[in-house]
Scaffold this motif. Sequence first.
Motif, PDB file in Angstrom:
ATOM      1  N   GLU A   1       0.827  -1.211   0.000  1.00  0.00           N
ATOM      2  CA  GLU A   1       0.000   0.000   0.000  1.00  0.00           C
ATOM      3  C   GLU A   1       0.857   1.256   0.000  1.00  0.00           C
ATOM      4  O   GLU A   1       0.571   2.216  -0.729  1.00  0.00           O
ATOM      5  CB  GLU A   1      -0.929   0.014   1.217  1.00  0.00           C
ATOM      6  N   HIS A   2       1.913   1.265   0.797  1.00  0.00           N
ATOM      7  CA  HIS A   2       2.777   2.446   0.861  1.00  0.00           C
ATOM      8  C   HIS A   2       3.467   2.696  -0.473  1.00  0.00           C
ATOM      9  O   HIS A   2       3.614   3.851  -0.898  1.00  0.00           O
ATOM     10  CB  HIS A   2       3.808   2.273   1.969  1.00  0.00           C
ATOM     11  N   LYS A   3       3.904   1.640  -1.118  1.00  0.00           N
ATOM     12  CA  LYS A   3       4.553   1.806  -2.422  1.00  0.00           C
ATOM     13  C   LYS A   3       3.591   2.429  -3.429  1.00  0.00           C
ATOM     14  O   LYS A   3       3.972   3.301  -4.217  1.00  0.00           O
ATOM     15  CB  LYS A   3       5.053   0.452  -2.924  1.00  0.00           C
ATOM     16  N   VAL A   4       2.331   1.983  -3.375  1.00  0.00           N
ATOM     17  CA  VAL A   4       1.322   2.529  -4.288  1.00  0.00           C
ATOM     18  C   VAL A   4       1.033   3.986  -3.947  1.00  0.00           C
ATOM     19  O   VAL A   4       0.960   4.843  -4.845  1.00  0.00           O
ATOM     20  CB  VAL A   4       0.037   1.686  -4.229  1.00  0.00           C
ATOM     21  N   PHE A   5       0.870   4.288  -2.659  1.00  0.00           N
ATOM     22  CA  PHE A   5       0.573   5.651  -2.244  1.00  0.00           C
ATOM     23  C   PHE A   5       1.675   6.618  -2.670  1.00  0.00           C
ATOM     24  O   PHE A   5       1.413   7.691  -3.240  1.00  0.00           O
ATOM     25  CB  PHE A   5       0.405   5.720  -0.720  1.00  0.00           C
TER      26      PHE A   5
END
Length: 456
Positions: A234-238
């Motif tokens: 999720e953090h990579k996408v955000f």
Amino acid sequence: MGACMALCSLASCASCLCGSAPCLVCGCCPSTNNSTVTRLVFSFFLLLGTMVSVIMILPGMETQLRKIPGFCQGGTTIFGIENQVQCDVIVGYKSVYRMCFAMACFFFLFSVIMVRVRSSRDPRAVIQNGFWFFKFLILVGITVGAFFIPDGTFHTVWFYFGLVGSFIFILIQLILLIDFAHSWNKIWVGNAEETQNKCWFAGLLFFTVIYYALAFAAVVLFYIYYTQPDDCTEHKVFISLNLIFCILVSVVSILPKIQDAQPHSGLLQASLISLYTMYVTWSAMTNNPNRKCNPSLLSLVSHVNTTEPTVGPSGSGHVQWWDAQGVVGLIIFLFCTLYASIRSSSNTQVNKLMQTEEGTGSSGEGVVGEDGARRAVDDEEDKVTYSYSFFHFHLFLASLYIMMTLTNWYQPDTSTQAMQSSMPAVWVKMCSSWLGLGLYLWTLIAPLIFHDRDFN
């Protein structure tokens, strides 16, 4: 004699606190416009409630209260005196929910009362600009009553109110930031063209480079500390999405057609929006309950492993209430709230959003008293300088955001005691950042789509 003079001075100030708008010119008040005094005092009410909430949620506060003889139920007793106080309600997250509920009710009440007040000649303006002592009593009364609300489903229901209100509050701040960036760029470019002084352009270039450098540095740090090779998808996408969106709005802001439609648009606004977007991204990631993807800021400095929740002295596995991110976030939030409380409601675009057309008010130079001192003046006899209703609505939303921030966006149904972050907070903040970028992009392309409408 000194005591008598002190009592007379206190009596004078008391009359000012209990009086109406004209009393703002009395000797005990600051020598400034009463519109400024009013906003500062209401902001002080919000700050005072925040300070009380912070004290109530401090770790170990309930333990210390239980040591007071004859005070808490289940605590130290005194022979012949029955302990009546439920200390688990007056401290901890329950107390923060009730304190912020009281502040939200207080500001929402004034937001409704002050709808469409046009000038200080309106009878409601007297209530807005005076009677501070009685307004403080009302706030105290609502607060006391809030602590008598039965637990039941109160905390669960109020959590969702806080979630929605906090989303709107973040969005309002983003709207204000967009308009502030436009105004800043327009003023500095205008000064440069009028004075033929290139220092104004140099200043714009300097701040633009600084903002982009900080935003880029933030992205690098996010990838290093808030992602893992085999986790934290999720953090990579955000991070990736917001980086792409920031590059997109930056490119669009300098396109020739955009420049023709809006000569004052440029990279300064885009850089400021990009930096704030990265801050919101960081704030969202610090609410991830997965400590492997959300290291403590203190651990990044001291190189201490915090992938596991902090265990209390009793070994119960309770997550600590406060960490470095919470402290930094609270400081930034309080600064932004106080700034917005003074500046936001005089913003032209916000007033249009609230369907009001507020003026700048009279520009009186003040009233000089017999002692030669300048007194506060009524600068709103013709038109109010800010929307009273929106100002209180903003503080209402700020109260909800404070509640969510102090409780780490904790959802009462998830557990009984542990104060830990949850994914709803992450999605609320990320969605607000995306919607804010979308609004900024719309301000750039709207004049090209609707040629017959005024977007100044």
